[in-house]
Design a protein around this motif. Structure first.
Motif, short mmCIF file in Angstrom:
data_model
loop_
_atom_site.label_atom_id
_atom_site.label_comp_id
_atom_site.label_asym_id
_atom_site.label_seq_id
_atom_site.Cartn_x
_atom_site.Cartn_y
_atom_site.Cartn_z
N CYS A 173 -32.52 -56.89 -9.67
CA CYS A 173 -32.15 -56.04 -8.54
C CYS A 173 -32.45 -54.58 -8.86
O CYS A 173 -33.02 -53.84 -8.05
N VAL A 183 -28.14 -49.02 -4.56
CA VAL A 183 -29.16 -50.00 -4.93
C VAL A 183 -29.26 -51.10 -3.88
O VAL A 183 -30.35 -51.39 -3.36
N SER A 232 -38.01 -46.79 -5.51
CA SER A 232 -37.42 -45.45 -5.51
C SER A 232 -37.98 -44.50 -6.55
O SER A 232 -37.87 -43.29 -6.39
N PHE A 240 -35.24 -52.06 -7.12
CA PHE A 240 -34.83 -50.75 -6.61
C PHE A 240 -35.69 -49.64 -7.22
O PHE A 240 -36.15 -48.73 -6.50
N THR A 246 -30.37 -49.89 -0.31
CA THR A 246 -31.79 -49.54 -0.28
C THR A 246 -32.64 -50.80 -0.14
O THR A 246 -33.56 -50.86 0.68
N LEU A 247 -32.33 -51.81 -0.95
CA LEU A 247 -33.10 -53.06 -0.89
C LEU A 247 -32.88 -53.78 0.43
O LEU A 247 -33.83 -54.29 1.04
#
Length: 352
Positions: free
Chosen positions: A337, A299, A345, A341, A302-303
């Motif tokens: 958050c 998570v 995604s 994500f 990716t961010l």
């Protein structure tokens, strides 16, 4: 009934001085001269980065406390992980309840030692404002992301100071007193010792609180059993969380009174360290945590990578990209958050 702004008396919005307000600081100085230890930090004068008039109804440290409590970052603590990520039960600690527990026990010790309770309270309430989502697992991932991409590091205690100095009030910061800032910055075991005894109280009681309430949460979650806890430490400190905290606080007060510093007895300190080692091995870095760690890493990475490549997707503009991405992600709650994500995604279903 109209809405009341409880963070009254902020810079630029002083109430007119009345007779009570004019006498307030003088009365507090006189009171502290006879009630506080000579080693305590006095409430006056206020040592702030930007000079401003004092409030006529609160000490500078009380005022700092109110600024922290009414800050956005303080409110977000209720949705940030302490140990267990997004727990389903209502009784698990969050970063906010941890903060309140630390502050409560710290005030108890400060009062017993005749130190400044208002200073302890402000430090306690502000010490974890810079914690990122997902607790220490999130801190570790964010730190590694920064190191790998920019050669920088992330430490939540340093970020807590950045929050109160620069990020709150749309970049103006809270302009807290120096002893409060010092206590926030140096509450972690990775940092130097705080400059005040009040700061040292919060630093030690932070550890006392999280070890014992994290044991309680881990038992509730079934991650560990009572019989798993190290027998020697339990025999020394007690067989319940409240008993252990009571033992540690009494030991701390008695030893500190004699030493003129904030210290523990050898037996109590050794037992607490044994419990802390146990928690790292079986809870913080145990199998359950490791399974969550992989998900949390996905998570946050990716961010982090996305916002580094697409800074226009973050609020604001300009400035150092590493700092902007760190500020944005560290300020997120767990659920926000996860939502960001998922937005990146998870495919959005086509309309029929």
């Amino acid at each position: 009934m109209g809405t009341t702004n409880l963070s009254f008396g902020q810079a630029g919005h002083e109430h007119p001085d009345g007779p009570v307000a004019r006498a307030f600081a003088e009365r507090i100085r006189a009171l502290e001269a006879v009630t506080l230890s000579a080693a305590a930090t006095p409430s006056y004068p206020a040592n702030r980065q930007r000079s401003e008039p004092d409030c006529g109804l609160r000490t500078p440290f009380q005022r700092d406390r109110d600024r922290i409590v009414h800050s956005k970052s303080f409110r977000r603590l209720m949705h940030k992980t302490q140990v267990f990520v997004a727990p389903e039960g209502d009784h698990y600690r969050t970063r906010l309840t941890h903060t309140l527990e630390v502050t409560g026990v710290s005030r108890t010790v400060a009062r017993a030692l005749r130190l400044n309770e208002d200073l302890v309270e402000a430090i306690g309430l502000g010490h974890d404002l810079g914690h990122p989502p997902f607790g220490h697992l999130g801190e570790d991932v964010l730190d590694r992301c920064l190191t790998e991409r920019f050669g920088l590091a992330f430490r939540h205690h340093e970020h807590s100071l950045r929050v109160v100095d620069h990020l709150e009030r749309d970049g103006q910061g809270l302009n807290l007193c120096e002893p409060v800032r010092d206590g926030i910055l140096n509450h972690s075991g990775r940092a130097p010792q705080p400059a005040t005894l009040e700061g040292k109280i919060v630093r030690l009681l932070d550890r006392v609180a999280y070890i014992n309430h994290d044991i309680d949460d881990a038992l509730r979650a079934g991650v560990i059993a009572e019989s798993d806890l190290p027998a020697g430490a339990i025999a020394t400190l007690g067989d319940t969380g409240p008993h252990r905290i009571d033992t540690l606080i009494h030991d701390l007060v008695e030893r500190s009174e004699v030493a003129g510093d904030i210290v523990q007895g050898e037996a109590a300190a050794a037992a607490m360290d044994e419990l802390r080692t146990f928690m790292f091995e079986h809870v913080y870095l145990g199998p359950e945590a490791r399974r969550e760690h992989a998900k949390i890493e996905t998570v946050i990475r990716t961010l982090f990578d996305y916002y580094c490549e697409h800074p226009e997707a973050m609020p604001g503009s300009g400035g150092d990209i590493a700092r902007r991405v760190t500020d944005y992600i560290a300020g997120m709650t767990d659920r926000y958050c996860i939502r960001m994500f998922e937005a990146l995604s998870v495919p959005v279903a086509f309309a029929p």
